[in-house]
Every structure is written in structure tokens, then in C-alpha cells.
Design an enzyme around this catalytic site. Structure first.
Site, PDB file in Angstrom:
ATOM      1  CD  GLU A 115       0.385 -13.847   1.622  1.00 18.78           C
ATOM      2  OE1 GLU A 115       0.247 -14.792   1.107  1.00 18.78           O
ATOM      3  OE2 GLU A 115       0.187 -13.564   3.038  1.00 18.78           O
TER       4      GLU A 115
HETATM    5  C1  LIG Z   1       0.350  -4.412   4.211  1.00 20.98           C
HETATM    6  C2  LIG Z   1       1.158  -5.142   3.674  1.00 20.98           C
HETATM    7  C3  LIG Z   1       1.822  -6.557   4.408  1.00 20.98           C
HETATM    8  C4  LIG Z   1       2.925  -7.107   3.867  1.00 20.98           C
HETATM    9  N1  LIG Z   1       3.451  -8.418   4.507  1.00 20.98           N
HETATM   10  C5  LIG Z   1       4.446  -8.859   4.326  1.00 20.98           C
HETATM   11  C6  LIG Z   1       4.942  -9.708   5.017  1.00 20.98           C
HETATM   12  O1  LIG Z   1       4.302 -10.165   6.030  1.00 20.98           O
HETATM   13  N2  LIG Z   1       6.041 -10.281   4.965  1.00 20.98           N
HETATM   14  C7  LIG Z   1       6.934  -9.812   3.623  1.00 20.98           C
HETATM   15  O2  LIG Z   1       7.833 -10.514   3.391  1.00 20.98           O
HETATM   16  N3  LIG Z   1       6.338  -8.937   2.886  1.00 20.98           N
HETATM   17  C8  LIG Z   1       5.110  -8.330   3.197  1.00 20.98           C
HETATM   18  N4  LIG Z   1       4.737  -7.407   2.359  1.00 20.98           N
HETATM   19  C9  LIG Z   1       5.275  -6.929   1.176  1.00 20.98           C
HETATM   20  C10 LIG Z   1       4.516  -7.361  -0.277  1.00 20.98           C
HETATM   21  O3  LIG Z   1       4.574  -8.660  -0.510  1.00 20.98           O
HETATM   22  C11 LIG Z   1       5.117  -6.461  -1.174  1.00 20.98           C
HETATM   23  O4  LIG Z   1       4.805  -5.237  -1.042  1.00 20.98           O
HETATM   24  C12 LIG Z   1       4.717  -7.061  -2.584  1.00 20.98           C
HETATM   25  O5  LIG Z   1       5.416  -8.086  -2.796  1.00 20.98           O
HETATM   26  C13 LIG Z   1       5.089  -6.017  -3.657  1.00 20.98           C
HETATM   27  O6  LIG Z   1       6.501  -5.442  -3.681  1.00 20.98           O
HETATM   28  P1  LIG Z   1       6.748  -4.126  -3.643  1.00 20.98           P
HETATM   29  O7  LIG Z   1       5.916  -3.418  -2.730  1.00 20.98           O
HETATM   30  O8  LIG Z   1       8.244  -3.863  -3.378  1.00 20.98           O
HETATM   31  O9  LIG Z   1       6.555  -3.303  -5.229  1.00 20.98           O
HETATM   32  P2  LIG Z   1       7.296  -3.488  -6.355  1.00 20.98           P
HETATM   33  O10 LIG Z   1       8.002  -4.612  -6.538  1.00 20.98           O
HETATM   34  O11 LIG Z   1       8.258  -2.128  -6.272  1.00 20.98           O
HETATM   35  O12 LIG Z   1       6.179  -3.311  -7.498  1.00 20.98           O
HETATM   36  C14 LIG Z   1       5.710  -1.912  -7.994  1.00 20.98           C
HETATM   37  C15 LIG Z   1       4.657  -2.328  -9.123  1.00 20.98           C
HETATM   38  O13 LIG Z   1       5.487  -2.592 -10.081  1.00 20.98           O
HETATM   39  C16 LIG Z   1       4.853  -4.137 -10.717  1.00 20.98           C
HETATM   40  N5  LIG Z   1       6.124  -4.780 -11.099  1.00 20.98           N
HETATM   41  C17 LIG Z   1       7.234  -5.137 -10.512  1.00 20.98           C
HETATM   42  N6  LIG Z   1       7.829  -5.777 -11.540  1.00 20.98           N
HETATM   43  C18 LIG Z   1       7.190  -6.066 -12.450  1.00 20.98           C
HETATM   44  C19 LIG Z   1       7.278  -6.880 -13.693  1.00 20.98           C
HETATM   45  N7  LIG Z   1       8.240  -7.451 -13.857  1.00 20.98           N
HETATM   46  N8  LIG Z   1       6.532  -6.849 -14.583  1.00 20.98           N
HETATM   47  C20 LIG Z   1       5.242  -5.952 -14.354  1.00 20.98           C
HETATM   48  N9  LIG Z   1       5.029  -5.341 -13.425  1.00 20.98           N
HETATM   49  C21 LIG Z   1       6.004  -5.503 -12.619  1.00 20.98           C
HETATM   50  C22 LIG Z   1       4.358  -4.557  -9.460  1.00 20.98           C
HETATM   51  O14 LIG Z   1       3.280  -5.367  -9.835  1.00 20.98           O
HETATM   52  C23 LIG Z   1       3.622  -3.400  -8.887  1.00 20.98           C
HETATM   53  O15 LIG Z   1       2.448  -3.068  -9.458  1.00 20.98           O
HETATM   54  C24 LIG Z   1       3.496  -6.655   2.836  1.00 20.98           C
HETATM   55  C25 LIG Z   1       3.086  -5.433   2.064  1.00 20.98           C
HETATM   56  C26 LIG Z   1       2.128  -4.796   2.449  1.00 20.98           C
HETATM   57  C27 LIG Z   1       1.853  -3.654   1.783  1.00 20.98           C
END
Ligand SMILES: Cc1cc2nc3c(=O)[nH]c(=O)nc-3n(C[C@H](O)[C@H](O)[C@H](O)COP(=O)(O)OP(=O)(O)OC[C@H]3O[C@@H](n4cnc5c(N)ncnc54)[C@H](O)[C@@H]3O)c2cc1C
Ligand SMILES: Cc1cc2nc3c(=O)[nH]c(=O)nc-3n(C[C@H](O)[C@H](O)[C@H](O)COP(=O)(O)OP(=O)(O)OC[C@H]3O[C@@H](n4cnc5c(N)ncnc54)[C@H](O)[C@@H]3O)c2cc1C
Lengths: 382, 262
Positions: free
Chosen positions: A365
């Protein structure tokens, strides 16, 4: 200003607490080990109204509020964070979209069964190429007569393994950025042809929660399932995440308080150097520090919840609560394992699970980095 | 069918301690709960209502704080609630308590009255039967099963080594054991609804037409707690383990002789 819960909230807290102790705690370890959520427990949550707390009675909800919902999230997450996320994704992400943007007809048809305890909801926004940055979204919806044809794939959809209803976001206009081209749809995961739900994604923590890849292949969605205005999907999703962050903050507070309670209980009994480890000043001072941080996180969470209940701007408050509480949850659970020594590290005790569970609160989230974007964005820094 | 359940608010004895000096309960800071037997009785009433229709009313005598016990009962599904609360009622023993509750029950009306068998604090198990006597009702105590058919109820009454099934014509009174029913949880919506309802509060004036002030409160109570004290724990016995029969006999004999018993 009054920091004391009123009588109705106190009684609700008492219900959440006794339900969590008697119904959830006995199952938490086994569900984590089996990586499966107990569907019998899910139906009990439905029966007692845990899946419709802040929604109006006229649509089948409990007529309570966001503050009570945070109390529920805290109490269940104290003993099992996976139960917390099941409730949170359903309540804050799925139902809030329909509640806030649905037409009267959509609320009667889709919101009612979700909040009266007959159905379970989920929320599909994240894709492999669209995490923190929604711009990478590739799921599309193309008009065909009166219907829409959905194609694409959503990753990390919590609850998808057993949910009935999903609010899913797809591009209806690929000529503009995703923030203007996304539209929200209400789909039936179990009934619509073309939808495939993967097995549970193997994870570090909240392992009992259902979390899957949902693939949409030529899924035909009738026009009356478009939620909110065309092209407003991004706004709807961000609004839902604002609500959701209050729930995650409360989940983090619960994980932290649950772990600290375990450490306190253990430290009263455990004797080294001829006395209980809780009689060492280092342990006492650490515990005092941890409780102080948990209390601060709880108050921030309540503040955000009350702001939402009062229809005030609460997005940045929710982001601050989640940023702080998720950090506290990780610090406190690490402390709890440390305070319980080798036993804390063993699966016989729940704190190792709580430490694994705490991590996710800094990620989903919106990551902690994204929380800082939201907060700084509200500070008029430029 | 109109069912009235009497519930008492009691301190949660799981968390209660005795004052070693006075021998009385330390009530400060101890959470209050609905007496266990009474919750079972309430659950039985709710289940009867689900089967045959009617209403479930809850009645509690106690201080204003007992309001929360009644809200909890409403949140479990009771239809309405009465709190009997007045300075004049304070200090009542079981007889005076039963007098006040019986008077209220007459005013409320009922087909079936359910009380708990025993309160976990006062512990006398007298109030239920005394209400029954004062209202001249047939009564069955120690109910572990309860069913209804037309104007009759069927009650399985527990004894030490047996059970009786009794058929009783309503109106009547039953005292419930905790084993009678596993009480349900409140529901979230039930709690919200409970705080939107009114708990009717009756003081002395509301009941005075049928209530002799000489029979209630401290001065109307034929019994008085004269003294209460905790029991001294005895030392645990000595356990002799891993002995052969001969060694055991020898060890016992040695102790008996040592204590001049033989
Ligand atoms: C167990 C679990 C349940 C989930 N449930 C749902 C759900 O029900 N529905 C749904 O839609 N999603 C869900 N998610 C998705 C979740 O919201 C995303 O994993 C989260 O938003 C991060 O996206 P990402 O994993 O692609 O990481 P990325 O966006 O690839 O980020 C990787 C890292 O880079 C950092 N980063 C990225 N951009 C920047 C920036 N501009 N500046 C600084 N740092 C940055 C991030 O903070 C992170 O540390 C779930 C995820 C998990 C693991
Ligand atoms: C200030 C004070 C002074 C007291 N003084 C005396 C005294 O001088 N002499 C003395 O003997 N006792 C005294 N008592 C104790 C009092 O008599 C008992 O607590 C009370 O009568 C109930 O008896 P019990 O707890 O044994 O209930 P039981 O008879 O064990 O209860 C059986 C069932 O009766 C019903 N019931 C009992 N009490 C209530 C209630 N208040 N409201 C609704 N239902 C109820 C419940 O269904 C309960 O399960 C005093 C209590 C107080 C608070």
C-alpha cells in the site's frame, strides 16, 4: 480533544480482543506453516461483522467507523497479521472504492454482499512493471459493443485465492499517461470466464494470507461494472490507498504490541543470573522505549482515522501514521526476538513470525519511500 | 414468547485478588463482566427466540456502571434492557435483591424467567430460586438443556450423578448452568445498535408502589456479612518417588514413627 475511546468503541475493542484471543490466536501458527488461510475463520469474521465495520447499515454494513476499524485491525494483528491484511484489503481497498465511487445501483448490487458478510473482496492495481509507479500499467480494457474486454495480469492481489469480487484497474485510453488513462472495473473472480488465479506466491511473512497473480484473458465485463468516471481509475486507486494506509498503520501497531506483550510475558518467567530478565534495567528501559513508540504510532493512527471519519483531508496523516508505525513494528519485533534470546528465534514462540510479518508493512500500500513522497508532497516544499 | 433474563455484573474472577487483611475482594481496576451462567442463560433465550419467536429482555440490578453489561447483552441480540439502580437498593442481601428484581419482573411481564445458577462473586445461588418463590412460580434450577413446546418448557436438570428432565408449564423460572449454552460473541453491528437503543433505568420511585422499603437495601436484609477471610494454603505433601515396595513401606513407617503416630 479526548484521547479516551467512548463506550461503544470500548465495547467494540473488547469484542475484537476476545475474538482474536479465542478464535484467531489458536490458528495463527498452523496457518503460517501451511501457508493457507482457514476459511472457517474467514466465515466467522463475516458472521460477526468484521468485514463491514465502517460502512452504512443501509447497505448491510455495521454502521460503525474508521476508528473502530483500526481497533479491529490492531487486535487481530496482535495475534495474526495475515488476518489483518485479509480484513484490510477487503475493507479499505475493495469496499471503499465501491462505497465512495459506486452508483446507488452498484452499491446495492456489489457493496452490499461484501459488507453484509456474504462475499469477500480484493483489489488489483499492481503489475510486474507497475509497482510504486503506476505509469507502467499494461492491463487494458477495450470497448466491444456495450461491454469491455479486459486483458492483462495483476501481481500480488491479496485475497484473490478466495475472493469473489475484485476492483481491478485497466487502461481504457493508451494515448495518455496511466494517471489519466486508467479506469476501475468491478469483476467477479469466480464467475467470469477468462480469469485465472495463480497459486499462492511464496513469501517471507504474512504467509497465511492469500496473495496471487491474477490473469485476465479476453474477460468480458458489462458496462454497468465500470466504477466511477472513465479515466479516473488512478484517482480512485489513490483514494483507496489513503484509506488502506490507516488500516496498515493499525496492523503495524498490532504486530508491535503483540510482540512486545509476548516479550513481557516471557521475560517475567525467564531467569538468568538469578533473576527474571525483566528485572534487568536494560530490559525495562528497552520495553519502556518500545511501549512509548507503539503508543505514539497508535495515536497517529487514531488521528488519521478520526480525520477520515470527520471527512477532513487525511491522506498525509495516513501516510505519516503508516511510515512511523511500520518502522516501529520492525523495531519492536526485532527487539522482541532479541529479548527472548534463542527461544525468540524458535518457531515454538510467535515473535519470529511477527518479525517476518512486520516487514511487509513497510512495503505494501505504498513503500516507506512512497510515504515520504506523499508527506513531503503535502508540505509545500517547493 | 416473552423471555426475561436476569444478568449480574461481576468482577472477572480470573483477575481478582483477595485483600489479605480484610479477606474481601479487591475490586479496584478489575474488569467487570457478565456472570458466566447468566451469559449461558441469555444465549439459551436467544436461541429459543430464534426457534419460536418472541422477545428477550435483560434485567440487571446494580450501580450505573452496570449499563455496559446490559449493552453487551443487547449487542448479543437482546431486544430491550432494564437497569434497576437506586441508593435504596444498595447493601441488599440475596433476599432483598430478589425482592427488588421480582417487583421489576412483575412490572415488565414474562412467560419465562431465566437467571444464572450462581454468581461468581456472591456465590450463593439463592437469588434465582428466591425470585421464583416471591413470584410464586414453578422453578427448575441447574438447567443444562432447555427446550420449549407450546406452553411448556422441557428442562434437563443436572444432579451429581444423574439428571432429570422436567416438563413445566409457563410462566416459570429456570436457573441456568454455564454448560447450558456456549454464548455467542457480540457482533459489531450489534454494538452499534446497542448504543442507539435506550436502557430503561428504574429507581426506587419507579417500583415503590409494589415495594416495601422495609424489605430492601441494607436494613431490609435479614443476613449480614459478619466476617470474610481467605483460607490459609496448606504445605504441599512430600512426594517419594522411584521406590520399590519394600523401600516405600520402610519410608512410610519411618515417617509415622518420626511423627509419633505409631
Ligand atoms: C504481500 C503483498 C501483498 C500485496 N497486496 C497487493 C494488493 O492486494 N493489491 C495490489 O494492487 N498490490 C498489492 N501489493 C503490491 C504492493 O503494493 C507493491 O509491492 C508496492 O507498492 C511496491 O511496488 P514494487 O513491489 O513493484 O516495488 P518497486 O516499485 O519496484 O520498488 C522497489 C524499491 O524502490 C523504491 N522506489 C521506487 N520508486 C522510488 C522513488 N521514486 N524514489 C525512491 N525510492 C523508490 C521503493 O520504495 C522500493 O524500496 C502487495 C505486495 C505484497 C508483497
Ligand atoms: C454494597 C453491597 C452490600 C451487600 N451486603 C450484603 C449483606 O449485608 N448481606 C448479604 O448476604 N449479602 C450482601 N451483599 C451481597 C448481595 O447479597 C449479593 O451479591 C446479591 O444478592 C446476589 O447474590 P449472589 O451474588 O450470591 O447471586 P446468586 O444468587 O449466586 O445469583 C444467581 C443468579 O441470580 C441473578 N442475579 C443475582 N444478582 C443479580 C443482580 N444484581 N441483577 C440481576 N440478576 C441478578 C443472576 O442471574 C445470577 O446468576 C451485598 C452486596 C453489595 C454490593
Amino acid at each position: 480533544m479526548d484521547f479516551k475511546l467512548d463506550k461503544s468503541h470500548q465495547l467494540q475493542q473488547q469484542l475484537f480482543r476476545s475474538f482474536a484471543e479465542n478464535e484467531v490466536r489458536p490458528l495463527a501458527k498452523e496457518m503460517d506453516e501451511n501457508e493457507t488461510y482457514d476459511l472457517g475463520l474467514l466465515s466467522k469474521l463475516q458472521k460477526y461483522g468484521f468485514l463491514g465495520i465502517p460502512y452504512a447499515k443501509e447497505y448491510g454494513g455495521c454502521g460503525s467507523d474508521t476508528l473502530a476499524y483500526t481497533l479491529c485491525m490492531e487486535e487481530v494483528s496482535k495475534v495474526d497479521a495475515s488476518t489483518g491484511i485479509a480484513i484490510s484489503v477487503h475493507t479499505s481497498l475493495c469496499c471503499s472504492c465501491i462505497n465512495n465511487f459506486g452508483t446507488e445501483e452498484q452499491k446495492q448490487k456489489y457493496l452490499r454482499p461484501l459488507i453484509d458478510g456474504s462475499k469477500v473482496g480484493c483489489f488489483g492495481l499492481t503489475e510486474t512493471n507497475a509497482g510504486s509507479d503506476v505509469q507502467g500499467a499494461q492491463t487494458v480494457a477495450v470497448k466491444d459493443g456495450n461491454d469491455w474486454i479486459l486483458n492483462g495480469s495483476k501481481i500480488f492481489t491479496t485475497n484473490a485465492g478466495f475472493a469473489d469480487t475484485c476492483v481491478v484497474f485497466a487502461l481504457t485510453d493508451r494515448t495518455v499517461p496511466a494517471s489519466k488513462g486508467l479506469t476501475a472495473f468491478i469483476v467477479d473472480l469466480k464467475e467470469m470466464p477468462g480469469i485465472t488465479v495463480s497459486d499462492n506466491i511464496e513469501r517471507m511473512g504474512i504467509r497465511a494470507a492469500s496473495n496471487c497473480i491474477v490473469t485476465y484473458e479476453n474477460v468480458r465485463v458489462p458496462a454497468d461494472r465500470v466504477l466511477g468516471p472513465m479515466g479516473k481509475g488512478f484517482k480512485i486507486a489513490m483514494g483507496a490507498l489513503d484509506c488502506g494506509r490507516i488500516g496498515i498503520a493499525a496492523q503495524a501497531v498490532g504486530i508491535a504490541q503483540g510482540a512486545l506483550n509476548e516479550a513481557i510475558k516471557y521475560g517475567k518467567e525467564r531467569k538468568q543470573f538469578g533473576k527474571s530478565i525483566n528485572s534487568f534495567q536494560n530490559t525495562q528501559f528497552k520495553m519502556a522505549e518500545m511501549q512509548t513508540k507503539i503508543d505514539a504510532a497508535r495515536l497517529m493512527t487514531w488521528r488519521a482515522a478520526i480525520a477520515e471519519d470527520n471527512h477532513e483531508v487525511f491522506g498525509p496523516l495516513a501516510a505519516m501514521a503508516k511510515l512511523f508505525a511500520s518502522d516501529v513494528a520492525n523495531e519492536v519485533t526485532r527487539f522482541a526476538v532479541q529479548a527472548m534470546g534463542g527461544y525468540g528465534y524458535c518457531r515454538e514462540y510467535p515473535v519470529e513470525r511477527m518479525m517476518r510479518d512486520a516487514k511487509i508493512t513497510e512495503i505494501y500500500e505504498g513503500t516507506s519511500e512512497v510515504m515520504k513522497m506523499v508527506i513531503s508532497g503535502s508540505m509545500k516544499l517547493k | 414468547m416473552k423471555i426475561v433474563v436476569c444478568i449480574k455484573q461481576v468482577p472477572d474472577t480470573a483477575e481478582v485478588k483477595l485483600d489479605p487483611k480484610t479477606g474481601t475482594l479487591i475490586r479496584d481496576g478489575v474488569p467487570s463482566i457478565i456472570n458466566h451462567d447468566d451469559r449461558a442463560g441469555l444465549e439459551a433465550a436467544l436461541q429459543l427466540r430464534e426457534r419460536v419467536g418472541g422477545t428477550v429482555t435483560v434485567v440487571c440490578m446494580g450501580p450505573p456502571q452496570a449499563d455496559v453489561a446490559l449493552r453487551e447483552a443487547l449487542a448479543m441480540g437482546a431486544d430491550d434492557a432494564y437497569l434497576l439502580s437506586a441508593r435504596e437498593f444498595g447493601g441488599s442481601d440475596t433476599y432483598a435483591t430478589a425482592t427488588i428484581i421480582a417487583t421489576a419482573l412483575k412490572k415488565i411481564g414474562f412467560d419465562l424467567v431465566i437467571t444464572g445458577r450462581q454468581a461468581i462473586d456472591g456465590d450463593t445461588a439463592q437469588v434465582g430460586p428466591q425470585i421464583g418463590e416471591q413470584l410464586r412460580l414453578p422453578q427448575v434450577s441447574y438447567a443444562e438443556e432447555l427446550d420449549v413446546d407450546g406452553d411448556y418448557i422441557f428442562v434437563k436438570r443436572q444432579f451429581e450423578d444423574s439428571a432429570h428432565v422436567l416438563k413445566v408449564k409457563m410462566p416459570c423460572l429456570v436457573t441456568a448452568l454455564s454448560e447450558l449454552c456456549e454464548p455467542r460473541y457480540m457482533s459489531v453491528r450489534g454494538i452499534v445498535d446497542a448504543y442507539e437503543k435506550t436502557v430503561t433505568v428504574w429507581g426506587f420511585d419507579d417500583l415503590k408502589n409494589d415495594l416495601n422499603p422495609e424489605w430492601i437495601g441494607l436494613k431490609g436484609s435479614p443476613t449480614n456479612v459478619f466476617q470474610s477471610f481467605g483460607k490459609k494454603m496448606r504445605d504441599p505433601g512430600t512426594l517419594l518417588k522411584d521406590l520399590t515396595a519394600d523401600q516405600a513401606v520402610e519410608a512410610i513407617m519411618e515417617k509415622l514413627i518420626e511423627r509419633h503416630i505409631i
